[in-house]
Design a protein around this motif. Structure first.
Motif, short mmCIF file in Angstrom:
data_model
loop_
_atom_site.label_atom_id
_atom_site.label_comp_id
_atom_site.label_asym_id
_atom_site.label_seq_id
_atom_site.Cartn_x
_atom_site.Cartn_y
_atom_site.Cartn_z
N LEU A 50 19.17 62.69 25.71
CA LEU A 50 19.04 62.74 24.25
C LEU A 50 17.81 61.97 23.79
CD1 LEU A 50 20.13 63.50 21.47
CD2 LEU A 50 21.55 61.44 21.54
N LYS A 51 17.61 60.78 24.35
CA LYS A 51 16.44 59.97 23.98
C LYS A 51 15.15 60.72 24.30
CE LYS A 51 18.52 55.95 22.94
NZ LYS A 51 18.41 55.25 21.65
N ILE A 52 15.09 61.29 25.50
CA ILE A 52 13.90 62.03 25.91
C ILE A 52 13.62 63.17 24.94
CG2 ILE A 52 12.93 63.55 27.68
CD1 ILE A 52 14.36 61.81 29.77
N GLU A 53 14.66 63.92 24.59
CA GLU A 53 14.49 65.06 23.68
C GLU A 53 14.01 64.61 22.31
OE1 GLU A 53 18.32 66.88 23.89
OE2 GLU A 53 17.77 68.18 25.58
N ILE A 54 14.56 63.49 21.81
CA ILE A 54 14.14 62.96 20.51
C ILE A 54 12.66 62.61 20.52
CG2 ILE A 54 14.34 60.96 18.97
CD1 ILE A 54 17.36 60.99 19.55
N PHE A 55 12.23 61.89 21.57
CA PHE A 55 10.84 61.45 21.62
C PHE A 55 9.88 62.60 21.84
CE2 PHE A 55 12.83 57.30 23.15
CZ PHE A 55 12.86 56.78 21.87
N LEU A 56 10.28 63.59 22.63
CA LEU A 56 9.43 64.75 22.84
C LEU A 56 9.29 65.55 21.55
CD1 LEU A 56 10.59 66.01 26.35
CD2 LEU A 56 8.42 64.91 25.79
N ASN A 57 10.39 65.73 20.83
CA ASN A 57 10.35 66.45 19.56
C ASN A 57 9.48 65.72 18.55
OD1 ASN A 57 12.00 68.53 20.43
ND2 ASN A 57 13.88 67.55 19.71
N ARG A 58 9.59 64.40 18.52
CA ARG A 58 8.79 63.61 17.59
C ARG A 58 7.31 63.72 17.92
NH1 ARG A 58 8.79 57.96 19.17
NH2 ARG A 58 6.96 58.78 20.25
N SER A 59 6.99 63.71 19.21
CA SER A 59 5.59 63.83 19.62
C SER A 59 5.01 65.18 19.22
CB SER A 59 5.47 63.66 21.14
OG SER A 59 5.81 62.35 21.53
N GLN A 60 5.81 66.24 19.37
CA GLN A 60 5.36 67.57 18.98
C GLN A 60 5.09 67.64 17.49
OE1 GLN A 60 8.67 69.86 20.63
NE2 GLN A 60 7.28 70.76 22.11
N LYS A 61 6.00 67.06 16.71
CA LYS A 61 5.83 67.09 15.25
C LYS A 61 4.63 66.29 14.81
CE LYS A 61 10.73 67.78 14.20
NZ LYS A 61 11.97 67.17 13.63
N SER A 62 4.45 65.12 15.44
CA SER A 62 3.31 64.28 15.05
C SER A 62 2.00 64.96 15.40
CB SER A 62 3.40 62.91 15.73
OG SER A 62 3.24 63.01 17.12
N GLY A 63 2.02 65.76 16.47
CA GLY A 63 0.80 66.46 16.84
C GLY A 63 0.43 67.54 15.86
N VAL A 64 1.43 68.09 15.15
CA VAL A 64 1.18 69.15 14.19
C VAL A 64 0.94 68.61 12.79
CG1 VAL A 64 2.21 71.17 13.05
CG2 VAL A 64 2.53 70.81 15.50
N ASP A 65 1.70 67.60 12.42
CA ASP A 65 1.75 67.16 11.03
C ASP A 65 0.95 65.91 10.72
OD1 ASP A 65 5.25 68.03 10.99
OD2 ASP A 65 3.51 69.25 10.54
#
Length: 228
Positions: A112-127
């Motif tokens: 769960l932690k890994i998924e949260i951080f990966l999703n956050r990284s993807q969003k920060s890369g776009v937004d």
């Protein structure tokens, strides 16, 4: 879609096998059992996230994280350790880690932690915002994690930059702890709250010479960035 690449560093053979086997169901896991080899591999290949044990041969997890942060301030880092002392957790976070799980840990929680951080990284890369902000004598560039003034240029970690960005977007406004935690980590729990306190302390240290800038603690509520 190709699986995200995880650098997993653990020298306990049994634990490594069990953890890697579970993670492989969700991610592409590259396991290394030696600290020095792990950092060499990090320099040679692309990874989306690092999971690091602390007690390792040749180069411990703290040392690996420190060297990784010199090369990449964005990649999420999760520590796994049998060390339960608060000082070890704080040291890991100060080195730029995103989280610190104590052994024995839950595989489900780690995933769960890994998924949260990966999703956050993807969003920060776009937004990522292209704005710059003035905070006292500093110019803040959230898109490249930079704080600059006439005396110094400071490179923040991604988490520090995200926290400061949240503050400057809400200058002179109280932000609840749970709001900050959910925005930055996607969850509100006790240990993430302790992590938040570490990052607040680091930002306060940066702005300690700024007489018109301060991060106020609002008891039992949260924090407020005050810019006068």
């Amino acid at each position: 879609m190709s699986k995200k690449r995880i650098l997993y560093v653990e020298d306990d053979e049994t634990l490594a096998f069990l953890t890697a086997d579970n993670l492989e169901q969700h991610f592409h896991v590259i396991h290394v059992n030696n600290g020095k080899k792990a950092f060499e591999l990090f320099c040679e290949e692309h990874f989306d996230l690092c999971v690091l044990d602390i007690m390792l041969p040749d180069m411990d997890g703290f040392e690996i994280a420190q060297e990784i942060r010199k090369k990449d301030v964005e990649i999420p880092i999760i520590f796994l350790s049998a060390k339960t002392m608060k000082e070890d957790r704080i040291k890991g976070l100060r080195l730029g880690a995103d989280d610190y799980l104590v052994k024995p840990y839950s595989i489900e929680e780690l995933i769960l932690k890994i998924e949260i951080f990966l999703n956050r990284s993807q969003k920060s890369g776009v937004d990522k915002s292209q704005k710059t902000y003035t905070i006292g004598s500093f110019t803040f560039e959230p898109e490249n994690y930079q704080l600059k003034n006439d005396k110094e240029s400071i490179t923040l970690t991604e988490r520090e930059s995200a926290l400061l960005h949240l503050f400057v977007e809400n200058t002179n406004t109280v932000l609840k702890r749970e709001t900050i935690l959910i925005q930055l980590w996607g969850s509100d729990d006790y240990f993430l709250g302790r992590s938040l306190d570490v990052f607040i302390s680091r930002l306060r240290k940066i702005f300690k010479e700024e007489t018109n800038v301060r991060i106020e603690n609002i008891p039992r509520v949260g924090f407020k960035l005050v810019v006068e």
